[in-house]
Design a protein around this motif. Structure first.
Motif, PDB file in Angstrom:
ATOM      1  N   GLN A   1       0.859  -1.184   0.000  1.00 32.01           N
ATOM      2  CA  GLN A   1       0.000   0.000   0.000  1.00 32.01           C
ATOM      3  C   GLN A   1       0.896   1.235   0.000  1.00 32.01           C
ATOM      4  O   GLN A   1       1.973   1.234   0.623  1.00 32.01           O
ATOM      5  CB  GLN A   1      -0.921  -0.003   1.233  1.00 32.01           C
ATOM      6  N   PRO A   2       0.547   2.297  -0.706  1.00 29.38           N
ATOM      7  CA  PRO A   2      -0.752   2.518  -1.373  1.00 29.38           C
ATOM      8  C   PRO A   2      -0.741   2.151  -2.858  1.00 29.38           C
ATOM      9  O   PRO A   2      -1.713   2.393  -3.557  1.00 29.38           O
ATOM     10  CB  PRO A   2      -0.930   4.013  -1.205  1.00 29.38           C
ATOM     11  N   CYS A   3       0.407   1.595  -3.404  1.00 30.74           N
ATOM     12  CA  CYS A   3       0.481   1.349  -4.849  1.00 30.74           C
ATOM     13  C   CYS A   3      -0.362   0.144  -5.258  1.00 30.74           C
ATOM     14  O   CYS A   3      -0.811   0.057  -6.397  1.00 30.74           O
ATOM     15  CB  CYS A   3       1.925   1.142  -5.271  1.00 30.74           C
ATOM     16  N   GLY A   4      -0.591  -0.829  -4.319  1.00 30.93           N
ATOM     17  CA  GLY A   4      -1.403  -1.995  -4.619  1.00 30.93           C
ATOM     18  C   GLY A   4      -0.687  -3.062  -5.420  1.00 30.93           C
ATOM     19  O   GLY A   4      -1.321  -3.994  -5.918  1.00 30.93           O
ATOM     20  N   HIS A   5       0.662  -2.959  -5.547  1.00 33.76           N
ATOM     21  CA  HIS A   5       1.410  -3.963  -6.291  1.00 33.76           C
ATOM     22  C   HIS A   5       1.650  -5.197  -5.434  1.00 33.76           C
ATOM     23  O   HIS A   5       1.841  -5.106  -4.208  1.00 33.76           O
ATOM     24  CB  HIS A   5       2.755  -3.396  -6.752  1.00 33.76           C
ATOM     25  N   GLU A   6       1.661  -6.345  -6.085  1.00 33.43           N
ATOM     26  CA  GLU A   6       1.922  -7.605  -5.396  1.00 33.43           C
ATOM     27  C   GLU A   6       3.397  -7.960  -5.552  1.00 33.43           C
ATOM     28  O   GLU A   6       3.928  -8.000  -6.662  1.00 33.43           O
ATOM     29  CB  GLU A   6       1.052  -8.711  -5.991  1.00 33.43           C
ATOM     30  N   ILE A   7       4.097  -8.203  -4.423  1.00 38.19           N
ATOM     31  CA  ILE A   7       5.526  -8.513  -4.465  1.00 38.19           C
ATOM     32  C   ILE A   7       5.796  -9.709  -3.570  1.00 38.19           C
ATOM     33  O   ILE A   7       4.959 -10.113  -2.759  1.00 38.19           O
ATOM     34  CB  ILE A   7       6.379  -7.313  -4.007  1.00 38.19           C
ATOM     35  N   LYS A   8       7.040 -10.238  -3.697  1.00 34.39           N
ATOM     36  CA  LYS A   8       7.482 -11.327  -2.838  1.00 34.39           C
ATOM     37  C   LYS A   8       8.545 -10.813  -1.888  1.00 34.39           C
ATOM     38  O   LYS A   8       9.414 -10.009  -2.273  1.00 34.39           O
ATOM     39  CB  LYS A   8       8.035 -12.472  -3.685  1.00 34.39           C
ATOM     40  N   LYS A   9       8.472 -11.288  -0.618  1.00 30.45           N
ATOM     41  CA  LYS A   9       9.439 -10.861   0.383  1.00 30.45           C
ATOM     42  C   LYS A   9       9.681 -12.016   1.336  1.00 30.45           C
ATOM     43  O   LYS A   9       8.958 -13.020   1.350  1.00 30.45           O
ATOM     44  CB  LYS A   9       8.907  -9.662   1.150  1.00 30.45           C
ATOM     45  N   LYS A  10      10.777 -11.880   2.147  1.00 35.53           N
ATOM     46  CA  LYS A  10      11.035 -12.860   3.191  1.00 35.53           C
ATOM     47  C   LYS A  10      10.066 -12.636   4.336  1.00 35.53           C
ATOM     48  O   LYS A  10       9.725 -11.494   4.656  1.00 35.53           O
ATOM     49  CB  LYS A  10      12.474 -12.764   3.671  1.00 35.53           C
ATOM     50  N   CYS A  11       9.687 -13.687   4.967  1.00 40.24           N
ATOM     51  CA  CYS A  11       8.642 -13.641   5.989  1.00 40.24           C
ATOM     52  C   CYS A  11       8.964 -12.639   7.113  1.00 40.24           C
ATOM     53  O   CYS A  11       8.083 -11.934   7.588  1.00 40.24           O
ATOM     54  CB  CYS A  11       8.422 -15.044   6.565  1.00 40.24           C
ATOM     55  N   PHE A  12      10.250 -12.576   7.518  1.00 41.72           N
ATOM     56  CA  PHE A  12      10.591 -11.724   8.665  1.00 41.72           C
ATOM     57  C   PHE A  12      10.640 -10.243   8.311  1.00 41.72           C
ATOM     58  O   PHE A  12      10.659  -9.384   9.181  1.00 41.72           O
ATOM     59  CB  PHE A  12      11.943 -12.159   9.251  1.00 41.72           C
ATOM     60  N   GLU A  13      10.651  -9.859   7.019  1.00 41.27           N
ATOM     61  CA  GLU A  13      10.779  -8.466   6.618  1.00 41.27           C
ATOM     62  C   GLU A  13       9.478  -7.705   6.886  1.00 41.27           C
ATOM     63  O   GLU A  13       8.387  -8.212   6.606  1.00 41.27           O
ATOM     64  CB  GLU A  13      11.143  -8.369   5.130  1.00 41.27           C
ATOM     65  N   ASP A  14       9.587  -6.476   7.388  1.00 45.00           N
ATOM     66  CA  ASP A  14       8.443  -5.627   7.725  1.00 45.00           C
ATOM     67  C   ASP A  14       7.860  -5.051   6.437  1.00 45.00           C
ATOM     68  O   ASP A  14       8.552  -4.369   5.678  1.00 45.00           O
ATOM     69  CB  ASP A  14       8.873  -4.518   8.669  1.00 45.00           C
ATOM     70  N   VAL A  15       6.584  -5.303   6.180  1.00 47.83           N
ATOM     71  CA  VAL A  15       5.945  -4.846   4.958  1.00 47.83           C
ATOM     72  C   VAL A  15       5.851  -3.328   4.901  1.00 47.83           C
ATOM     73  O   VAL A  15       5.704  -2.737   3.822  1.00 47.83           O
ATOM     74  CB  VAL A  15       4.542  -5.487   4.824  1.00 47.83           C
ATOM     75  N   LYS A  16       5.949  -2.669   6.074  1.00 55.22           N
ATOM     76  CA  LYS A  16       5.826  -1.203   6.107  1.00 55.22           C
ATOM     77  C   LYS A  16       7.079  -0.491   5.586  1.00 55.22           C
ATOM     78  O   LYS A  16       6.997   0.646   5.132  1.00 55.22           O
ATOM     79  CB  LYS A  16       5.529  -0.743   7.541  1.00 55.22           C
ATOM     80  N   ILE A  17       8.204  -1.149   5.688  1.00 54.42           N
ATOM     81  CA  ILE A  17       9.451  -0.474   5.267  1.00 54.42           C
ATOM     82  C   ILE A  17      10.011  -1.061   3.966  1.00 54.42           C
ATOM     83  O   ILE A  17      10.974  -0.546   3.408  1.00 54.42           O
ATOM     84  CB  ILE A  17      10.517  -0.572   6.368  1.00 54.42           C
ATOM     85  N   ILE A  18       9.420  -2.134   3.490  1.00 49.03           N
ATOM     86  CA  ILE A  18       9.923  -2.743   2.265  1.00 49.03           C
ATOM     87  C   ILE A  18       9.546  -1.880   1.066  1.00 49.03           C
ATOM     88  O   ILE A  18       8.472  -1.249   1.051  1.00 49.03           O
ATOM     89  CB  ILE A  18       9.373  -4.181   2.120  1.00 49.03           C
ATOM     90  N   LYS A  19      10.398  -1.807   0.081  1.00 50.80           N
ATOM     91  CA  LYS A  19      10.157  -0.987  -1.106  1.00 50.80           C
ATOM     92  C   LYS A  19       9.613  -1.836  -2.240  1.00 50.80           C
ATOM     93  O   LYS A  19      10.036  -2.978  -2.444  1.00 50.80           O
ATOM     94  CB  LYS A  19      11.444  -0.295  -1.545  1.00 50.80           C
ATOM     95  N   CYS A  20       8.712  -1.205  -3.000  1.00 54.66           N
ATOM     96  CA  CYS A  20       8.098  -1.889  -4.135  1.00 54.66           C
ATOM     97  C   CYS A  20       9.126  -2.088  -5.242  1.00 54.66           C
ATOM     98  O   CYS A  20       9.892  -1.174  -5.580  1.00 54.66           O
ATOM     99  CB  CYS A  20       6.910  -1.073  -4.659  1.00 54.66           C
ATOM    100  N   THR A  21       9.154  -3.254  -5.838  1.00 51.77           N
ATOM    101  CA  THR A  21      10.127  -3.584  -6.886  1.00 51.77           C
ATOM    102  C   THR A  21       9.558  -3.416  -8.294  1.00 51.77           C
ATOM    103  O   THR A  21      10.271  -3.659  -9.276  1.00 51.77           O
ATOM    104  CB  THR A  21      10.613  -5.033  -6.705  1.00 51.77           C
ATOM    105  N   TRP A  22       8.294  -3.006  -8.381  1.00 53.64           N
ATOM    106  CA  TRP A  22       7.718  -2.768  -9.697  1.00 53.64           C
ATOM    107  C   TRP A  22       8.293  -1.483 -10.296  1.00 53.64           C
ATOM    108  O   TRP A  22       8.681  -0.557  -9.576  1.00 53.64           O
ATOM    109  CB  TRP A  22       6.192  -2.639  -9.602  1.00 53.64           C
ATOM    110  N   GLY A  23       8.302  -1.412 -11.619  1.00 51.61           N
ATOM    111  CA  GLY A  23       8.726  -0.195 -12.273  1.00 51.61           C
ATOM    112  C   GLY A  23       7.628   0.854 -12.270  1.00 51.61           C
ATOM    113  O   GLY A  23       6.442   0.523 -12.241  1.00 51.61           O
ATOM    114  N   CYS A  24       8.030   2.152 -12.275  1.00 51.08           N
ATOM    115  CA  CYS A  24       7.055   3.246 -12.297  1.00 51.08           C
ATOM    116  C   CYS A  24       6.280   3.199 -13.610  1.00 51.08           C
ATOM    117  O   CYS A  24       6.846   3.055 -14.690  1.00 51.08           O
ATOM    118  CB  CYS A  24       7.760   4.578 -12.135  1.00 51.08           C
ATOM    119  N   GLU A  25       4.963   3.335 -13.513  1.00 55.86           N
ATOM    120  CA  GLU A  25       4.112   3.221 -14.695  1.00 55.86           C
ATOM    121  C   GLU A  25       3.672   4.571 -15.226  1.00 55.86           C
ATOM    122  O   GLU A  25       2.903   4.641 -16.192  1.00 55.86           O
ATOM    123  CB  GLU A  25       2.882   2.360 -14.355  1.00 55.86           C
ATOM    124  N   SER A  26       4.101   5.669 -14.614  1.00 55.78           N
ATOM    125  CA  SER A  26       3.674   7.008 -15.024  1.00 55.78           C
ATOM    126  C   SER A  26       4.499   7.487 -16.216  1.00 55.78           C
ATOM    127  O   SER A  26       5.658   7.100 -16.393  1.00 55.78           O
ATOM    128  CB  SER A  26       3.819   7.994 -13.858  1.00 55.78           C
TER     129      SER A  26
END
Length: 593
Positions: A332-357
């Motif tokens: 959130q708030p981009c709504g992209h689906e990503i893969k991460k390690k279980c212990f990593e905090d989803v609040k501080i992880i960065k989205c790996t998708w490319g910018c679509e703008s």
């Protein structure tokens, strides 16, 4: 022929002087001369190689003046050496040091300086032997040490023993040891040439202290004897012991698996598998014995608080273990689906998708998804090539800068025709052709028919071509520039006007006539003191015309004949001065010819 003469002269002389450079050039001559005594003056200033080539094989005595250190080096070159003995003594010395003796307790002696330098060179190959002293017997008088190793050096078919025949040297060499003396050499040879050495040999044989091989006893394994007679015999016992395994019990419980050695095991690194119990589960350490066991890392399969079943190291608490299982989440708030390690905090992880703008410039953003950081790209600098036309470009030249940079004026070079003339000029693409001031030569035709001599940007006119023009005022021709008007002030011809006196003006046509400048001498009758009338030459008077007689004879313009002219006709003709009229010849003296 010359060398034979020189050799004959030198052999008859008591002394022969030559430079070292000359000696090098005449080496063959010096070898044939065979001087027994060679003296080198200022030896400190002479290169060693120059001294060596100055010596012959017949030299018995070399005297070097000025450098004792250099003398030692030269004697080393001429002295006797025995490489086999030197290598064996160094290997034996190293073996003795491994038995626990300090290097300072050992001295290696020899009778020859050359052998001493050979021993020193061999010693440099072993770092543990730096403190072992190596000396000549002659230089070791009055000194002694615990262990003496003596090299005899001499061993030859000719039966020569050189310095070894000196009983004084023998006594010094054999009396320097406090605890042990080892003699290496050809005892049979020296005993055959010296009574003293023969007596020494008899004593050694009687005590069984001489042989072709030296037997070395192992301290740890006394029953093991190693016979050595050459350097390579020391290779199997390089640790100072014997050829058996050490097998000493170590403090770790294992046994030493090195070849027999005499140094302690304090620094020994046991290479056996450790096998110690590391935890309550009695897991065994699988590292090498000398390595630190550390914590038990044996994996245990179990369930983590997150619900995943994984292998966790034995020493790690499952509650504190960071689960590395890969899971899928929606950011959130981009709504992209990503893969991460279980212990990593989803609040501080960065989205790996490319910018679509899409950027305002039309290019796509190259950053990863940044919805929460400058989503409008206000701070973003597009680094792609610009692709737009350059400023003020009259062609299709594209800007070479980055997209975010301001485009520059087009500086590409073009050849264009100027609007105000037919000339072509090379200029930058962004330059206004009408602003160029043409400096080329004008090609237009003037009214006079000549080409314009000015630059293209200048107003046409001012023809510089030189032409012939006629001056209307004097009727003379003059060479002037085409653009100039023919005026009398430009005339360089002779003036054709008559002065008031009737004579021709002698000034140039462009100069004004001077009435009183006539220099012609005229003749007239004057009354002499005797009362007679005589002719007299005098300057032309200003009123010469008033003195003209009523009737006199003049020449025609062609001077073909003489005619009478009245005074009135003459004055009229002189004032008119028109070509073809008569002119007065005042020298006619007013009489017929």
């Amino acid at each position: 022929m010359t060398n034979r003469i020189n050799l004959k002269i030198m052999k008859e002389a008591d002394f022969v002087g030559i430079t070292t450079t000359g000696a090098a050039r005449q080496q063959a001559l010096l070898q044939e001369l065979g001087a027994k005594i060679v003296i080198v003056e200022e030896a400190a200033e002479v290169m060693e190689s120059h001294v060596i080539v100055s010596l012959s094989n017949k030299c018995e005595h070399l005297i070097l003046i000025g450098n004792l250190e250099f003398y030692g080096k030269v004697e080393f070159c001429l002295s006797k050496r025995n490489a086999a003995e030197a290598g064996f003594l160094i290997a034996l010395c190293r073996h003795i040091i491994l038995q626990g003796y300090h290097p300072k307790q050992i001295t290696i002696l020899t009778f020859y300086l050359g052998q001493m330098f050979t021993l020193i060179e061999e010693r440099e190959k072993h770092s543990k032997m730096t403190d072992v002293k190596i000396a000549c017997v002659d230089n070791y008088q009055g000194e002694e040490n615990d262990i003496i190793l003596l090299s005899l050096v001499r061993s030859n078919e000719e039966g020569k023993i050189g310095f070894l025949i000196s009983e004084n040297r023998i006594c010094v060499a054999l009396s320097r040891a406090k605890k042990a003396l080892y003699v290496i050499g050809n005892m049979d040879l020296v005993a055959s040439k010296s009574v003293l050495w023969k007596r020494v040999l008899e004593v050694l044989k009687k005590k069984g202290a001489i042989g072709s091989k030296l037997k070395l006893k192992c301290v740890k394994h006394p029953q093991q004897l190693t016979e050595v007679s050459k350097v390579r015999d020391f290779v199997p016992i390089t640790e100072g012991g014997c050829t058996l395994m050490c097998n000493t019990d170590l403090s770790c419980g294992h046994i030493c698996k090195r070849k027999c050695h005499l140094n302690s095991h304090d620094t020994y690194k046991c290479k056996e598998i450790c096998g110690k119990e590391m935890c309550i589960y009695r897991h065994k350490c699988k590292k090498l014995c000398f390595q630190d066991c550390g914590e038990c890392m044996v994996p245990l399969y179990g369930e983590l608080p997150c619900g995943h079943w994984v292998n966790v190291p034995c020493c790690v608490d499952p509650v504190e273990y960071k689960c590395n299982v890969v899971v899928t989440v929606i950011l959130q708030p981009c709504g992209h689906e990503i893969k991460k390690k279980c212990f990593e905090d989803v609040k501080i992880i960065k989205c790996t998708w490319g910018c679509e703008s899409r950027l305002p410039c039309g290019h796509a953003c190259r950053l990863k998804c940044h919805v929460g950081d400058d989503p409008d790209h206000n701070k973003y600098k597009c680094l792609r090539p610009c692709g737009r036309k350059k400023l003020n470009c009259n062609q299709e030249h594209l800007c070479e800068k980055k997209c975010f940079e301001e485009c520059s004026h087009c500086t590409s070079k073009l050849k264009r025709k100027l609007p105000n003339c037919d000339h072509f000029h090379t200029m930058e693409c962004s330059t206004d052709a009408s602003s160029i001031v043409c400096q080329k030569k004008c090609y237009r035709m003037l009214e006079c028919g000549h080409l314009c001599p000015l630059r293209c940007f200048e107003e046409c006119g001012g023809c510089k071509v030189v032409v012939v023009k006629k001056i209307e005022e004097c009727n003379h021709e003059v060479n002037i520039e085409c653009s100039m008007a023919p005026e009398r002030k430009l005339c360089n011809d002779k003036c054709e006007s008559f002065l008031p006196c009737g004579h021709k003006c002698e000034m140039l046509c462009r100069e004004p006539c001077q009435p009183n400048s006539c220099k012609v001498l005229v003749e007239e009758t004057v009354e002499s003191p005797c009362g007679h009338q005589v002719w007299k030459s005098q300057p032309c008077p200003e009123d010469a015309l008033n003195h003209v007689p009523k009737l006199f004879y003049v020449n025609t313009i062609a001077k073909e004949h003489v005619v009478p002219v009245s005074r009135e006709e003459f004055i009229f003709s002189a004032k008119k001065n028109v070509e073809g009229l008569l002119y007065a010849d005042m020298n006619m003296k007013n009489r017929p010819s």
